[in-house]
Design an enzyme around this catalytic site. Sequence first.
Site, PDB file in Angstrom:
ATOM      1  CG  HIS A  47      -0.361   0.032   2.395  1.00 47.14           C
ATOM      2  ND1 HIS A  47       0.346  -1.018   2.870  1.00 47.14           N
ATOM      3  CD2 HIS A  47      -0.441   0.917   3.394  1.00 47.14           C
ATOM      4  CE1 HIS A  47       0.906  -0.693   4.322  1.00 47.14           C
ATOM      5  NE2 HIS A  47       0.408   0.503   4.639  1.00 47.14           N
ATOM      6  CG  HIS A  58       0.013   4.230   4.940  1.00 46.03           C
ATOM      7  ND1 HIS A  58      -0.468   3.413   5.687  1.00 46.03           N
ATOM      8  CD2 HIS A  58      -0.753   5.211   4.579  1.00 46.03           C
ATOM      9  CE1 HIS A  58      -1.875   3.848   5.984  1.00 46.03           C
ATOM     10  NE2 HIS A  58      -2.061   5.068   5.179  1.00 46.03           N
ATOM     11  CG  ASP A  79       4.914   2.681   7.395  1.00 47.50           C
ATOM     12  OD1 ASP A  79       4.374   3.165   6.344  1.00 47.50           O
ATOM     13  OD2 ASP A  79       4.685   2.132   8.234  1.00 47.50           O
ATOM     14  CG  HIS A  80       4.322  -0.234   3.956  1.00 44.74           C
ATOM     15  ND1 HIS A  80       4.427  -1.588   4.154  1.00 44.74           N
ATOM     16  CD2 HIS A  80       3.699   0.346   5.099  1.00 44.74           C
ATOM     17  CE1 HIS A  80       4.021  -1.822   5.343  1.00 44.74           C
ATOM     18  NE2 HIS A  80       3.649  -0.522   6.098  1.00 44.74           N
ATOM     19  CG  HIS A 104      -3.729  -0.442   6.397  1.00 43.71           C
ATOM     20  ND1 HIS A 104      -3.912  -0.121   7.543  1.00 43.71           N
ATOM     21  CD2 HIS A 104      -2.884   0.049   5.760  1.00 43.71           C
ATOM     22  CE1 HIS A 104      -2.659   0.429   7.844  1.00 43.71           C
ATOM     23  NE2 HIS A 104      -2.106   0.763   6.780  1.00 43.71           N
ATOM     24  CG  ASP A 107       0.863  -1.487   7.641  1.00 48.09           C
ATOM     25  OD1 ASP A 107       1.682  -2.345   7.996  1.00 48.09           O
ATOM     26  OD2 ASP A 107       0.892  -0.396   7.630  1.00 48.09           O
TER      27      ASP A 107
END
Length: 224
Positions: free
Chosen positions: A62, A64, A66-67, A139, A210
């Site tokens: 996804h 976000h 941090d990914h 999520h 997540d």
Amino acid sequence: MEITFLGTSSGVPTRTRNVSSVALRLPQRKEIWLFDCGEATQHQLLRSDLRTSQIRRIFISHMHGDHIFGLMGLLASCGLAGTVSQIDVYGPPTLDRYIASCLRWSVMRLPYKLQVHTVEPGEVFSDGEFTVTCRLLHHRVPAFGYRVSESDRPGRFHVEKAQALGIPFGPLYGQLKQGKTITLADGRTFDGRDFCDPPQRGRSMVYCTDTVFCESAVELAQQA
Ligand SMILES: [Zn+2]
């Protein structure tokens, strides 16, 4: 299949854990498939025994940060490796625009072919040896779980058994290996399945992150 956890921390890195990324090494084809690419994933790769130049596919769960905040830096470094000819990136619908914007506004030119695929629940990739499927997780933004499955492999063929029965060497052995029934010139028939061990079930790995509990994650992970 060899799995390396490059980052398992959520949201922010810590001193001992980086943000999300998991590498799947496929030694038989000298390829690495990456799942998510948080910031500094390429630094984590330098600390591992994995070669960045072997990265062939990147699956993004996804959007976000941090990914994905490590994705553009890694793609740029792959270009400097000089040996990369193509990387396929898979992910949610806005991933292609994100990558296109970053390439454009940082004036980045990649010397290899970059193919961006927008995924939908179902089959994402298949080449006979491996199949990748994805499912929608739960999520705050659209997030996908991925499953990589090896194809089943035929069981060992007992050539010595066929020889002992006087079956003439040649194409008949190939048919027995495939589990077919053969008939010899002298009238004897043999079932190939009697000469082979049972097929070896292919292995599967699943990457889910997540998400709160959801049935799609459970189904995706069946027998992985
Ligand atoms: Zn998230």
